[in-house]
Design an enzyme around this catalytic site. Structure first.
Site, short mmCIF file in Angstrom:
data_model
loop_
_atom_site.label_atom_id
_atom_site.label_comp_id
_atom_site.label_asym_id
_atom_site.label_seq_id
_atom_site.Cartn_x
_atom_site.Cartn_y
_atom_site.Cartn_z
N ARG A 1 0.84 -1.20 0.00
CA ARG A 1 0.00 0.00 0.00
C ARG A 1 0.87 1.25 0.00
O ARG A 1 2.03 1.22 0.38
CB ARG A 1 -0.89 0.03 1.25
N ASP B 1 -3.64 -12.48 11.48
CA ASP B 1 -4.73 -13.13 10.74
C ASP B 1 -4.22 -14.24 9.83
O ASP B 1 -5.02 -15.05 9.35
CB ASP B 1 -5.48 -12.10 9.90
N MET C 1 -9.31 -13.28 14.66
CA MET C 1 -8.80 -12.25 13.76
C MET C 1 -9.06 -10.88 14.37
O MET C 1 -10.02 -10.18 14.04
CB MET C 1 -9.46 -12.39 12.39
N LEU C 2 -8.18 -10.50 15.29
CA LEU C 2 -8.28 -9.24 16.02
C LEU C 2 -6.97 -8.49 15.89
O LEU C 2 -5.89 -9.07 16.02
CB LEU C 2 -8.58 -9.51 17.49
N HIS D 1 -5.57 -6.42 17.96
CA HIS D 1 -4.75 -6.44 19.17
C HIS D 1 -4.13 -7.80 19.41
O HIS D 1 -3.06 -7.91 20.01
CB HIS D 1 -5.54 -5.96 20.39
N HIS E 1 -17.17 5.94 42.57
CA HIS E 1 -18.62 6.14 42.50
C HIS E 1 -18.91 7.61 42.18
O HIS E 1 -18.31 8.50 42.76
CB HIS E 1 -19.28 5.78 43.83
#
Length: 463
Positions: free
Chosen positions: A36, A310, A316-317, A319, A442
């Site tokens: 690319r 991948d 297929m992530l 991270h 909280h």
């Protein structure tokens, strides 16, 4: 003699560029191959980053058009400038990919521009030039899985790539596939005014996720306006000047039905992108699903050739790929890192978000593990009520005997951020009681995680 590197990484996506940078930080001479014109791979260019930019913009649009009045905020007629929204998305992408290029320069990683292949062990060929490497890392990512009879043109029938570039909001968008990508992109265009129909082969959306979460999420998306055609399959698509006619049949077989759409998004999943690498030439073995076979150290059967992300087995992530790239670089430097795959979270960036980490109830039952369930609804969380975001709940799964946290599943506001606490708990072997006894600010959404852990360990306090 060809120029020689310690490491050549093929692919500059999240796995590849992280591996290259980390290896350079550890003192190795590194090159990274990318065809690319920009670095960052699918994720930064046509995946994670642009989709999240559109998701956020479309959330702001819907909030302004439909929900600000609930807060006492009046606005005039809300209009959509899609070209400007797309331009903003492109600016976000540009900033991210330029950031990776800066990191390459900072860490002295050489960018080899062009398509890479492996003509022989220890050799990488890029744009007709051969380079030598002690270690070669395959990090070429994945591509959209095709469907027979549904021909992608990225105009009428699109993958996620084309869905990010639509120039007008379709009147009717049909999504083939009820997974993460389809639901995220379907959410974008529904918020902007499209009628969205999701066709899924299985009997529920988000296959592989917690069953209770899947059912709740489907109800929420249906309430938002999505239509679901489950247990259905697409057997053909005919494109004309004004749209697409799909042939849809029951998954189990039966009479076909024609469904008309302006645009069709094909999103049934992704497959490793390995074409052109010449893996058959050097003898790199693939598994039955076309993924590169690797051992526990990401090594293939060919000495000096590795693979991550991948391209190999596993979720297929982005991270997950980053973690593998980081770990492999350290392994090549002689270090001994590890990855706990049970502690890698997954997130669906819709609204509400869906997030999970570790085991599901279904997987625990299949493995015969005795477990406890603790749940807490966002309806009972003060911060969620203040936000007007009370859909969903937190579910914590713990070992019945030891109280060790085994998994967690969240549907609700900022679920993708909240899941990090559970991921850390799993990584360090924490119990539900450990989470329950940690002080949580909280009012915060995180208190729902604490209360769910309390419910798994003993009893929730605010329910």
């Amino acid at each position: 003699m060809p120029e020689t590197f310690d490491v050549i990484v093929i692919g500059a996506g999240p796995g590849g560029y992280v591996c290259a940078i980390r290896a350079a930080q550890l003192g190795m001479k590194v090159a990274c191959v990318e065809k690319r014109e920009t670095l960052g791979g699918t994720c930064l260019n046509i995946g994670c980053i642009p989709s999240k930019a559109l998701l956020h913009s479309s959330e702001v649009f819907e909030e302004t058009a439909h929900h600000l009045a609930e807060h006492g905020i009046g606005v005039g007629q809300v209009t959509l400038d899609l070209a400007k929204m797309q331009a903003r998305k492109d600016d976000v992408v540009s900033a991210n990919v330029k950031g990776v290029e800066f990191l390459f320069k900072k860490n002295k990683v050489t960018w080899l521009k062009g398509e890479g292949s492996i003509p022989a062990p220890g050799v990488v060929r890029v744009a007709g030039t051969d380079y030598a490497a002690k270690h070669i890392v395959i990090a070429t990512g994945s591509e959209s899985t095709p469907v027979r009879g549904v021909e992608v043109d990225e105009k009428r029938i699109v993958t996620s790539t084309g869905a990010l570039e639509l120039e007008a909001v379709p009147k009717h968008l049909v999504v083939i596939g009820g997974g993460v990508i389809g639901l995220e992109m379907g959410s974008v265009w529904r918020r902007l005014g499209a009628q969205v129909t999701v066709i899924e082969f299985l009997d529920g959306i988000l296959p592989g996720m917690d069953g209770e979460i899947r059912k709740q999420f489907e109800r929420i998306l249906a309430k938002q306006g999505m239509t679901f055609r489950l247990s259905s399959k697409v057997t053909g698509a005919a494109v004309d000047d004004t749209g697409v006619t799909l042939q849809v049949e029951p998954a189990a077989g039966g009479a076909a039905e024609a469904i008309r759409a302006d645009v069709v998004l094909l999103a049934i999943g992704r497959r490793p992108h390995l074409a052109g690498l010449g893996l058959d030439t050097v003898g790199v073995a693939l598994d039955e699903r076309g993924r590169v076979k690797t051992d526990a150290h990401f090594a293939t059967n060919v000495p000096g050739v590795y693979a991550i992300g991948d391209a190999i087995a596993g979720a297929m992530l982005a991270h997950k790929a980053e973690d593998e790239g980081y770990a492999l670089a350290e392994m090549l430097a002689g270090q001994k890192p590890h990855i706990n795959y049970d502690a890698i979270p997954g997130v669906v960036y819709t609204w509400p978000e869906v997030a999970n980490v570790g085991a599901t109830e279904e997987s625990l039952k299949a493995a015969g593990v005795a477990y406890k369930v603790g749940k807490f609804p966002f309806m009972a969380n003060g911060r969620a009520r203040a936000m007007g975001a009370t859909d969903g709940f937190v579910k914590v799964l713990a070992d019945r005997a030891t109280d060790k946290v085994l998994g967690a599943h969240i549907i609700g506001p900022d679920a993708g951020t909240l899941i990090a606490e559970i991921a850390m708990a799993i990584e360090f072997g924490a119990s539900a009681e450990d989470i329950a006894r940690i002080s949580h600010a909280h009012p915060s959404l995180n208190e729902a995680v604490k209360e769910a852990a309390m419910a798994a360990w003993s009893k929730p306090l605010h329910l």
